[in-house]
Design an enzyme around this catalytic site. Structure first.
Site, PDB file in Angstrom:
ATOM      1  N   TRP A 132       0.890  -1.194   0.066  1.00  0.00           N
ATOM      2  CA  TRP A 132       0.030  -0.065  -0.202  1.00  0.00           C
ATOM      3  C   TRP A 132       0.803   1.156  -0.199  1.00  0.00           C
ATOM      4  CZ3 TRP A 132      -1.102   4.376   3.256  1.00  0.00           C
ATOM      5  CH2 TRP A 132      -0.209   4.449   4.139  1.00  0.00           C
ATOM      6  N   SER A 161     -11.498  13.571  -0.833  1.00  0.00           N
ATOM      7  CA  SER A 161     -10.924  13.820   0.599  1.00  0.00           C
ATOM      8  C   SER A 161     -10.928  15.236   0.525  1.00  0.00           C
ATOM      9  CB  SER A 161      -9.886  13.195   0.980  1.00  0.00           C
ATOM     10  OG  SER A 161     -10.152  12.023   0.979  1.00  0.00           O
ATOM     11  N   HIS A 244       2.785   9.948   6.840  1.00  0.00           N
ATOM     12  CA  HIS A 244       2.634  10.095   8.348  1.00  0.00           C
ATOM     13  C   HIS A 244       1.348  10.907   8.933  1.00  0.00           C
ATOM     14  CE1 HIS A 244       3.614   8.463  12.009  1.00  0.00           C
ATOM     15  NE2 HIS A 244       3.238   9.631  12.490  1.00  0.00           N
ATOM     16  N   HIS A 293      10.860   8.961  10.107  1.00  0.00           N
ATOM     17  CA  HIS A 293      11.009   7.734  10.901  1.00  0.00           C
ATOM     18  C   HIS A 293      10.733   6.269  10.258  1.00  0.00           C
ATOM     19  CE1 HIS A 293       6.806   8.451  12.960  1.00  0.00           C
ATOM     20  NE2 HIS A 293       6.889   7.607  11.978  1.00  0.00           N
ATOM     21  N   THR A 319       0.278  12.660  23.229  1.00  0.00           N
ATOM     22  CA  THR A 319      -0.587  11.332  23.258  1.00  0.00           C
ATOM     23  C   THR A 319      -0.765  10.820  24.721  1.00  0.00           C
ATOM     24  OG1 THR A 319       0.464  10.796  21.145  1.00  0.00           O
ATOM     25  CG2 THR A 319      -0.837   9.204  22.426  1.00  0.00           C
ATOM     26  N   ARG A 441       7.520  -9.108   6.699  1.00  0.00           N
ATOM     27  CA  ARG A 441       6.161  -9.068   6.283  1.00  0.00           C
ATOM     28  C   ARG A 441       6.207  -9.108   4.946  1.00  0.00           C
ATOM     29  NH1 ARG A 441       5.637  -2.111   6.508  1.00  0.00           N
ATOM     30  NH2 ARG A 441       3.627  -2.659   5.764  1.00  0.00           N
TER      31      ARG A 441
END
Lengths: 516, 304
Positions: A132, A161, A244, A293, A319, A441
């Site tokens: 993706w 969007s 991100h 990152h 957070t 993965r």
């Protein structure tokens, strides 16, 4: 607007009503959730045992790619837009969305875009098979011909969007009832306002990325080709500058949902409202400074690794403020555990686990070990499934009585919760271990060393999938034959949306309410 | 309209076929384009059908919006929604260009120097020198004229300030900057109830926009035919045509928008000093296109 909905199919095709459009968004995303879920189950079925049993590696790659694309762009994002359409005008006392026709356009682009995207699976050479994240040159030089349609699907869903985001911003900034000051807005409205800004800022960058791909593939440019002076890593920078903030686009509205539900069932006001607003804004701003990152192993200079590592860890602070506030809201509250609350509490706990594995991944030297392993898969599924998906599920249970005027079955709802909770942990918790043990993965076959963890994951995935079929049944049953809901619905619920009848009338707040 | 509406409440339009048709037209356009690029024979036809349908439905949509405004359905709050809408749409366009400017900066400052100086570059691209504008691609440094990505023979770089008078990008800058002033003069004239001057200044702006586009085409012909500077000629050509090409496309759209506003003013007598959002939106777009050009002029032309 004196009258109710039009009759028949044209009600949905030509509608300008935010509630109709919200419903269409939610049903569309539900359908995409099942489509993406089927792709996931193909993956998990193949990985049930080592060796190649069910699909060929080429098709497996298409499944991992399409699962990600459909879930991100087809399930999670439209679901949150659907919730925004339903709830934002009612929460701020507006008669409708600011630009109702454009609202319907934003929706109707999506079925066309996803029909085009899904049709690539049947094209010569198969569908997109490059993950993706569609890194160049895998998605340019080595891509199947269908990549062109993938690019254009991204273009038009991006347009959808952007228009949706513009509409939400115009609605929130221009349509609030008198007295509804910014710092009185429900947190769901705040988180969506900030999310909408993220969308307008990064969806055009994604459009730029796929346009450069298109030019490289069909017009001989060399943006991502070192032979012509370009750089494949340029793709990763542009993509993750979008990517991100995109993950926060999928989680900030979830924060808003949970911040609505926990106070209701704790029967206490949300702890630290203004710090919640500032923390959301801080997360959004930081999200533009951490993209590399995702690229620690690509060969960044040391200073780059260091800066992006520190900036990423800084996100843990706002957070943490949020998690602290949710927990403190529950502290000494008169808690009850209806289904929306169960999903919300699970959200707080499991999203925090996903956040902690994110902190582990943020440590650049350690990331060299985790990169592209199942540990990463475990991490982002822990923030997306019990994060985004659980919050959407909680929102559906919480607001469904307001939407259709009928209650869902509480026993079935709790059954759904526990099946989903067990299924999800069974699927994704073992991935931490298989990942740390070194399982890469996006592979259809693996070392038998990882067999036990994978078998557990696959069993969990099918359990989770079955739980969602139950969810569909619960929703339909509630709409068709649930018992009547009161206007207030929940004893501890506050806010404008609970002052209107259940089901909410076709047009609410044609004249704005007065907010004190 | 089935019921009476007055401007005391926010106007929520009736059901409309326009959005669904627009979505279908967008789909047809991109599906046709994708088919065309993959050499499907029906591709150009599908694309053209989608494009025409899109043009038709946009005409109908804008007509509907204009009629609603003339009928007095739009209150001040609704007009603010349009202002927010256009403002944030322009911001999204800024971010679209940011992607390409970002690519240019990244290539010039980070990746291209790296290609010539990294530890393994002698092994991979022996003899490659990371100059800008990039005339010899890494591919050419290794394979010479047999390379897939052949660099250009000439480029668009700055001839030095003394040569600016015979340098086309300089005149394009003058034209576009002037047009930003003329569109502002048109606005001022409208505010002073002077429709005649409004039409004249708006006409001048459209004329300048067309001049810019003609010179831009002239520059592209020069690049392709005399300099060998094409989309194929490595990262310099890619960034050059991507940035100036998308800017040119936006100038085309902006010119068209202003032309429509001129025709509305001259033929239909639209726009009053306190009710001219269509024109204002087009003029903001025009200023945005102008600012992007300044970025281009500095980073693509002067500093090369």
């Amino acid at each position: 607007m004196a009258h109710g909905p039009a009759k028949g199919l044209t009600r949905w095709l030509y509608t300008t009503n935010h509630k109709d459009i919200g419903s269409m968004y939610l049903w569309f995303s539900f359908a995409m959730f099942f489509l993406g879920g089927i792709f996931a189950l193909v993956i998990r079925a193949e990985l049930f045992e080592p060796g190649l049993q069910i699909v060929q590696p080429e098709f497996f790659n298409q499944m991992t790619t399409m699962h990600g694309l459909v879930m991100v762009f087809g399930a999670v994002m439209p679901a949150f837009v659907g919730l925004a359409n339903w709830m934002v005008p009612m929460m701020i006392g507006a008669p409708d969305m600011a630009l109702p026709r454009m609202n319907n356009l934003s929706f109707w682009i999506l079925p066309f875009a996803f029909a085009m995207l899904a049709s690539t699976l049947f094209m010569e050479g198969g569908g997109p098979n490059f993950g993706w994240t569609f890194y160049a040159p895998l998605s340019t030089t080595y891509a199947p011909p269908s990549v062109t349609f993938f690019i254009f699907a991204i273009h038009i869903m991006g347009a959808s969007s952007i228009m949706g985001a513009i509409n939400i911003i115009a609605t929130i900034l221009n349509m609030r009832a008198p007295g509804m000051t910014l710092m009185k807005m429900p947190l769901f409205v705040w988180t969506w306002l900030i999310t909408a800004y993220l969308l307008i800022a990064v969806m055009p960058v994604l459009a730029g990325a796929v346009t450069m791909m298109l030019m490289d593939i069909h017009f001989g440019t060399s943006f991502f080709d070192a032979a012509g002076g370009g750089d494949p890593v340029l793709f990763q920078h542009v993509f993750w500058f979008f990517g991100h903030p995109e993950v926060y686009i999928m989680i900030l509205p979830a924060f808003g949902v949970v911040s609505a539900i926990i106070p209701t069932f704790a029967r206490k006001p949300l702890f630290g409202y203004s710090s919640m607003v500032y923390a959301t804004a801080a997360i959004a701003i930081l999200s533009f400074m951490v993209w590399a990152h995702h690229m620690f192993t690509v060969g960044l200079p040391f200073i780059g690794e260091w800066v992006f590592m520190i900036a990423t860890m800084a996100i843990a602070v706002p957070t943490g403020v949020k998690v602290f506030n949710w927990v403190t809201t529950m502290y000494k509250g008169a808690l009850t555990f209806e289904t929306p609350m169960l999903f919300s509490i699970a959200f707080v706990i499991l999203f925090t686990i996903g956040g902690f594995s994110g902190l582990m991944l943020a440590i650049a030297p350690a990331d060299f070990q985790y990169h592209d392993t199942y540990f990463v898969v475990a991490h982002f599924h822990y923030v997306l499934v019990p994060g985004a998906i659980f919050s959407i599920t909680a929102a559906v249970y919480y607001w469904l009585p307001k939407w259709c005027g009928r209650m869902y079955d509480e026993v079935l709802g709790k059954t759904h919760f526990w099946l989903a909770f067990i299924g999800l942990n069974l699927t994704f918790f073992p991935m931490h271990f298989s990942g740390l043990a070194g399982m890469p993965r996006r592979i259809p076959d693996y070392n038998p060393l990882f067999a036990n963890w994978n078998m557990l994951s696959s069993v969990g995935a099918f359990l989770f999938g079955a739980a969602q079929v139950l969810f569909l049944y619960i929703v339909i049953r509630a709409i068709v034959s649930g018992r009547k809901a009161t206007d207030q619905v929940w004893e501890g619920a506050h806010g404008l949306e609970w002052t209107v009848p259940s089901p909410a009338p076709y047009h609410t707040f044609t004249t704005p309410p007065k907010v004190d | 309209m089935a019921h009476q509406h007055d401007a005391s409440t926010y106007y929520v339009p009736e059901q409309s076929k326009l959005p669904l048709i627009t979505a279908f037209a967008m789909f047809l356009t991109v599906y046709g384009l994708g088919s065309w690029f993959n050499n499907v024979s029906a591709g150009p036809f599908l694309f053209a059908s989608g494009f025409l349908l899109m043009a038709g439905v946009m005409f109908a949509w804008f007509s509907a919006v204009i009629k609603e405004n003339l009928a007095g359905l739009n209150n001040a709050q609704l007009k603010r929604s349009y202002v927010w809408g256009m403002g944030w749409f322009i911001f999204s366009e800024v971010m679209f260009f940011a992607a390409f400017f970002g690519a240019l900066f990244y290539v010039r400052v980070i990746s291209l120097p790296e290609l010539g100086t990294a530890n393994n570059s002698e092994l991979l691209w022996g003899g490659f020198k990371p100059d800008w504008p990039l005339m010899t691609t890494p591919d050419m440094a290794v394979k010479g004229e047999a390379a897939k990505h052949l660099g250009p023979e000439g480029n668009m770089s700055n001839p030095g300030i003394l040569g600016w008078l015979s340098w086309l990008p300089f005149w394009n800058t003058v034209i576009l900057l002037t047009s930003s002033f003329t569109v502002h003069f048109a606005h001022t004239a409208l505010k002073k109830h002077n429709k005649k001057q409004f039409n004249i200044w708006l006409g001048v702006t459209v004329f300048l926009g067309i001049c810019f586009l003609i010179l831009q085409i002239e520059e592209y012909v020069h690049a392709y035919q005399e300099l060998g500077l094409t989309l194929h000629s490595g990262i310099y050509g890619a960034t050059f045509f991507m940035l100036t090409g998308f800017h040119g496309a936006h100038v085309t759209i902006g010119t068209f928008m202003l032309l429509v506003m001129l025709l509305r003013s001259v033929l239909k007598g639209h726009f009053k000093h306190d009710d001219c959002f269509g024109f204002e939106a087009a003029s903001w777009y025009w200023h945005f296109v102008d600012v992007v050009w300044l970025g281009l002029f500095i980073f693509v032309y002067i500093l090369s």
